[in-house]
Motif scaffolding. Sequence first.
Motif, PDB file in Angstrom:
ATOM      1  N   ALA A  32      -6.065  -4.306  -7.481  1.00  0.00           N
ATOM      2  CA  ALA A  32      -6.498  -4.437  -6.088  1.00  0.00           C
ATOM      3  C   ALA A  32      -5.355  -4.975  -5.224  1.00  0.00           C
ATOM      4  CB  ALA A  32      -7.721  -5.352  -5.992  1.00  0.00           C
ATOM      5  N   GLY A  33      -4.574  -5.893  -5.760  1.00  0.00           N
ATOM      6  CA  GLY A  33      -3.419  -6.422  -5.030  1.00  0.00           C
ATOM      7  C   GLY A  33      -2.365  -5.356  -4.787  1.00  0.00           C
ATOM      8  N   ALA A  34      -2.134  -4.501  -5.789  1.00  0.00           N
ATOM      9  CA  ALA A  34      -1.173  -3.407  -5.622  1.00  0.00           C
ATOM     10  C   ALA A  34      -1.648  -2.443  -4.533  1.00  0.00           C
ATOM     11  CB  ALA A  34      -0.967  -2.669  -6.941  1.00  0.00           C
ATOM     12  N   LEU A  35      -2.938  -2.145  -4.536  1.00  0.00           N
ATOM     13  CA  LEU A  35      -3.489  -1.281  -3.479  1.00  0.00           C
ATOM     14  C   LEU A  35      -3.380  -1.949  -2.112  1.00  0.00           C
ATOM     15  CD1 LEU A  35      -6.664   0.139  -5.246  1.00  0.00           C
ATOM     16  CD2 LEU A  35      -4.653   1.438  -4.499  1.00  0.00           C
ATOM     17  N   ALA A  36      -3.682  -3.231  -2.059  1.00  0.00           N
ATOM     18  CA  ALA A  36      -3.574  -3.950  -0.780  1.00  0.00           C
ATOM     19  C   ALA A  36      -2.137  -3.932  -0.277  1.00  0.00           C
ATOM     20  CB  ALA A  36      -4.071  -5.394  -0.941  1.00  0.00           C
ATOM     21  N   GLY A  37      -1.186  -4.101  -1.186  1.00  0.00           N
ATOM     22  CA  GLY A  37       0.224  -4.044  -0.796  1.00  0.00           C
ATOM     23  C   GLY A  37       0.604  -2.669  -0.270  1.00  0.00           C
ATOM     24  N   ALA A  38       0.134  -1.629  -0.947  1.00  0.00           N
ATOM     25  CA  ALA A  38       0.429  -0.264  -0.494  1.00  0.00           C
ATOM     26  C   ALA A  38      -0.165  -0.017   0.883  1.00  0.00           C
ATOM     27  CB  ALA A  38      -0.120   0.748  -1.496  1.00  0.00           C
ATOM     28  N   TRP A  39      -1.405  -0.448   1.086  1.00  0.00           N
ATOM     29  CA  TRP A  39      -2.049  -0.286   2.387  1.00  0.00           C
ATOM     30  C   TRP A  39      -1.353  -1.132   3.458  1.00  0.00           C
ATOM     31  CZ3 TRP A  39      -5.106   3.438   3.972  1.00  0.00           C
ATOM     32  CH2 TRP A  39      -5.801   4.184   3.015  1.00  0.00           C
ATOM     33  N   LEU A  54       0.769   8.494  -2.839  1.00  0.00           N
ATOM     34  CA  LEU A  54      -0.690   8.589  -2.817  1.00  0.00           C
ATOM     35  C   LEU A  54      -1.249   8.844  -4.215  1.00  0.00           C
ATOM     36  CD1 LEU A  54      -1.125  10.622   0.479  1.00  0.00           C
ATOM     37  CD2 LEU A  54      -1.491   8.168   0.146  1.00  0.00           C
ATOM     38  N   GLU A  55      -0.556   9.655  -5.006  1.00  0.00           N
ATOM     39  CA  GLU A  55      -1.010   9.931  -6.370  1.00  0.00           C
ATOM     40  C   GLU A  55      -0.943   8.682  -7.240  1.00  0.00           C
ATOM     41  OE1 GLU A  55       0.847  13.333  -8.191  1.00  0.00           O
ATOM     42  OE2 GLU A  55       0.413  14.590  -6.446  1.00  0.00           O
ATOM     43  N   GLN A  56       0.045   7.832  -7.013  1.00  0.00           N
ATOM     44  CA  GLN A  56       0.169   6.603  -7.806  1.00  0.00           C
ATOM     45  C   GLN A  56      -0.992   5.649  -7.556  1.00  0.00           C
ATOM     46  OE1 GLN A  56       4.263   4.823  -7.755  1.00  0.00           O
ATOM     47  NE2 GLN A  56       4.697   6.699  -6.604  1.00  0.00           N
ATOM     48  N   ARG A  57      -1.651   5.773  -6.434  1.00  0.00           N
ATOM     49  CA  ARG A  57      -2.782   4.895  -6.110  1.00  0.00           C
ATOM     50  C   ARG A  57      -4.049   5.289  -6.854  1.00  0.00           C
ATOM     51  NH1 ARG A  57      -2.336   4.469   0.502  1.00  0.00           N
ATOM     52  NH2 ARG A  57      -0.125   3.906   0.585  1.00  0.00           N
ATOM     53  N   GLY A  97       2.009   3.869 -13.868  1.00  0.00           N
ATOM     54  CA  GLY A  97       3.396   3.496 -14.174  1.00  0.00           C
ATOM     55  C   GLY A  97       4.266   4.715 -14.446  1.00  0.00           C
ATOM     56  N   ALA A  98       3.732   5.685 -15.170  1.00  0.00           N
ATOM     57  CA  ALA A  98       4.491   6.906 -15.449  1.00  0.00           C
ATOM     58  C   ALA A  98       4.782   7.673 -14.160  1.00  0.00           C
ATOM     59  CB  ALA A  98       3.730   7.783 -16.438  1.00  0.00           C
ATOM     60  N   LEU A  99       3.779   7.763 -13.289  1.00  0.00           N
ATOM     61  CA  LEU A  99       4.000   8.416 -11.995  1.00  0.00           C
ATOM     62  C   LEU A  99       5.041   7.662 -11.172  1.00  0.00           C
ATOM     63  CD1 LEU A  99       0.317   9.292 -11.032  1.00  0.00           C
ATOM     64  CD2 LEU A  99       2.149  10.933 -11.504  1.00  0.00           C
ATOM     65  N   GLY A 155       9.463   1.659  -7.688  1.00  0.00           N
ATOM     66  CA  GLY A 155       9.983   0.820  -8.768  1.00  0.00           C
ATOM     67  C   GLY A 155       9.124  -0.412  -8.992  1.00  0.00           C
ATOM     68  N   TYR A 156       8.702  -1.045  -7.910  1.00  0.00           N
ATOM     69  CA  TYR A 156       7.818  -2.206  -8.046  1.00  0.00           C
ATOM     70  C   TYR A 156       6.478  -1.800  -8.634  1.00  0.00           C
ATOM     71  CZ  TYR A 156      11.058  -5.368  -5.836  1.00  0.00           C
ATOM     72  OH  TYR A 156      12.160  -6.138  -5.571  1.00  0.00           O
ATOM     73  N   ASN A 157       5.978  -0.635  -8.243  1.00  0.00           N
ATOM     74  CA  ASN A 157       4.729  -0.164  -8.822  1.00  0.00           C
ATOM     75  C   ASN A 157       4.875   0.056 -10.323  1.00  0.00           C
ATOM     76  OD1 ASN A 157       2.009   0.769  -8.939  1.00  0.00           O
ATOM     77  ND2 ASN A 157       2.799   2.844  -9.004  1.00  0.00           N
ATOM     78  N   ALA A 158       6.024   0.572 -10.751  1.00  0.00           N
ATOM     79  CA  ALA A 158       6.250   0.771 -12.190  1.00  0.00           C
ATOM     80  C   ALA A 158       6.185  -0.564 -12.927  1.00  0.00           C
ATOM     81  CB  ALA A 158       7.599   1.456 -12.424  1.00  0.00           C
TER      82      ALA A 158
END
Length: 177
Positions: A32-39, A54-57, A97-99, A155-158
């Motif tokens: 949820a934090g990763a999504l909040a950061g992306a948003w 968008l696919e990584q989400r 992570g792979a994406l 990179g941070y998402n990975a």
Amino acid sequence: MTDIVSPTASSTRAEVRNRQITAALIVAVGAAGALAGAWYFQLVVGLAPCPLCLEQRLPYYIGVPVALAVIVLAGIGKEGPARMLLGLAGMLMALSGALAIYHAGIEWQFWTGPVTCSGSGPATGGGNLLEALQTAHVARCDEAAWRLAGISLAGYNALIAAFLTVVAMWGAMAKSR
């Protein structure tokens, strides 16, 4: 013979339940934090996401409710189903992570990305369609829109997804004796 549960077995089940709940809570909050950061970067900072962003989400959107279901299942003592859903959450985080690694590799020019968001493809058509294509802005997958310490958002998402994968699998491996 009576069904008397020994204190050791009982504490083992409690330890498994606590480990599963802890892992699921970390995955739910982290995703949820990763999504909040992306948003935040999209809506507040104004960085338009590319199609790969968008696919990584998507795995996070699925992973949050899965992790919340694990908390409920582990809380009522359903160790097996909780373990399976934690494994699913781990696989979802690994997919994100792979994406993200694929996307970061495109940004670093290690490989080419999809034509839909990397480089400029030939425009076809005429009239209004050509004008619309010329004025439309598609965020590019092969250019990092933002970097901190040389690492892009992909990179941070990975890194986040790798951590959440390990946590989910740690919880999924918890088993009563």
